[in-house]
Write an enzyme that holds these catalytic residues in place. Structure first.
Site, PDB file in Angstrom:
ATOM      1  CE1 TYR A   1      -4.325   1.549   0.589  1.00  0.00           C
ATOM      2  CE2 TYR A   1      -2.896   3.259   1.487  1.00  0.00           C
ATOM      3  CZ  TYR A   1      -4.136   2.853   1.000  1.00  0.00           C
ATOM      4  OH  TYR A   1      -5.168   3.757   0.914  1.00  0.00           O
TER       5      TYR A   1
ATOM      6  CE1 TYR B   1     -10.333  -0.725   2.011  1.00  0.00           C
ATOM      7  CE2 TYR B   1     -11.975   0.996   2.203  1.00  0.00           C
ATOM      8  CZ  TYR B   1     -11.236   0.141   1.427  1.00  0.00           C
ATOM      9  OH  TYR B   1     -11.398   0.157   0.060  1.00  0.00           O
TER      10      TYR B   1
END
Length: 246
Positions: free
Chosen positions: A128, A220
Site C-alpha cells: 500500500y 480498512y
C-alpha cells in the site's frame, strides 16, 4: 502486469490518479533514514540476520511464505546486506509478484481488484503506497474526503500516529482494493531501508488460498490496536470479530 477491465458501464479509470511504486513523501518527511549497514550473511537466515538484530524472528519460511502472526513487524534485508537478490528475506521489496486486474464491480462499489493467478496462503500480494503526510494534514484532508463519501487515508500507527499514507491521488493498484469484514488480505508493517518505527511500509499478505478471478479485499480498520485485539482473541479462543466500514 496490471490490467483494467470494465464490462459494467462506460466509466473510465480516474483521470486525476497518478501511479507510483513507492512512497511519495510530503516536504520535510524523510522515508529513507540513511541506513548504512546490513547483515553479513552469505546465506540467510543466519545468526545475526536483520530480523534477529532487531529483536524479532525471520518473517518467512523456506518457501518464502509468511510464518508470523498479525501485529508482528517484518524486517527484510536491505540494500547494504551481503546477501543477493534470491535471499529468502527479500520479498516485499521485489514488488507485486502476481498479475492483477483493476475491474469495475457490478454491485455499485466502483472499482475493485482481482487476481488473475492463484495465490497461496500467506503470500505477499501488494504494497500500500501513496503520499506520506502528517497526521495534521490527514485530518484536514479527511474532512474533505468525508464530504465526498470516500477516503484513502491509512494511518501509520505501528509506533505512533505522526504520519498517514494518502493514496487518493498518488498510489498503486492497492488504491482500488475494496473493504471487507471477511477479507482475504492482511496488513503487515515492513522495515527495509528505513528503520524509523514511525514510517513502516505497509504490505498486504493473503490470509488464505485465493482463486484466480477472485476479488482481493482487506479490512480498512484492521490496524494498530485492532490487530492486537485479534491476537488476544486468538489466544482466548474467540473467533468472532466485528468491524464497520469507515
Amino acid at each position: 502486469m496490471i490490467l483494467v477491465e470494465n464490462t459494467v458501464d462506460l466509466e473510465g479509470p480516474p483521470l486525476d490518479f497518478y501511479y507510483i511504486n513507492e512512497y511519495k513523501p510530503a516536504p520535510g518527511i524523510n522515508v529513507i533514514n540513511g541506513i548504512t549497514t546490513g547483515c553479513e550473511c552469505a546465506d540467510c537466515p543466519a545468526e545475526k540476520c536483520c530480523p534477529k538484530e532487531a529483536g524479532f524472528i525471520l518473517a518467512y519460511n523456506k518457501k518464502k511464505k509468511l510464518k508470523i502472526q498479525p501485529g508482528l513487524p517484518i524486517y527484510e534485508c536491505n540494500s547494504f546486506c551481503r546477501c543477493g537478490p534470491d535471499c529468502p528475506n527479500r520479498i516485499v521489496q521485489k514488488g507485486t509478484p502476481y498479475s492483477l486486474c483493476i475491474f469495475r464491480t457490478n454491485n455499485g462499489r466502483g472499482w475493485g481488484v482481482k487476481t488473475l493467478q492463484k495465490i497461496k496462503m500467506n503470500s505477499f500480494v501488494m504494497e500500500y503506497v501513496g503520499e506520506v503526510i502528517t497526521s495534521e494534514e490527514a485530518e484536514r484532508r479527511g474532512q474533505f474526503y468525508d464530504n465526498q463519501g470516500n477516503t484513502y487515508l491509512f494511518d501509520l500507527d505501528y509506533d505512533s500516529d505522526e504520519f498517514t499514507v494518502d493514496a487518493a491521488r498518488y498510489g498503486n493498484v492497492s488504491h482500488f482494493v475494496n473493504h471487507s469484514c471477511d477479507p482475504n488480505l492482511q496488513v503487515f508493517n515492513v522495515f527495509i531501508d528505513n528503520l524509523d518505527l514511525r514510517l513502516p511500509r505497509i504490505a498486504l499478505f493473503s490470509t488464505r488460498t485465493i482463486k484466480a478471478g477472485e476479488e482481493l479485499t482487506f479490512d480498512y480498520q484492521m490496524k494498530g490496536l485492532q490487530i492486537l485485539t485479534l491476537l488476544l482473541q486468538e489466544v482466548w479462543g474467540t473467533s468472532r470479530f466485528c468491524c464497520s466500514l469507515m
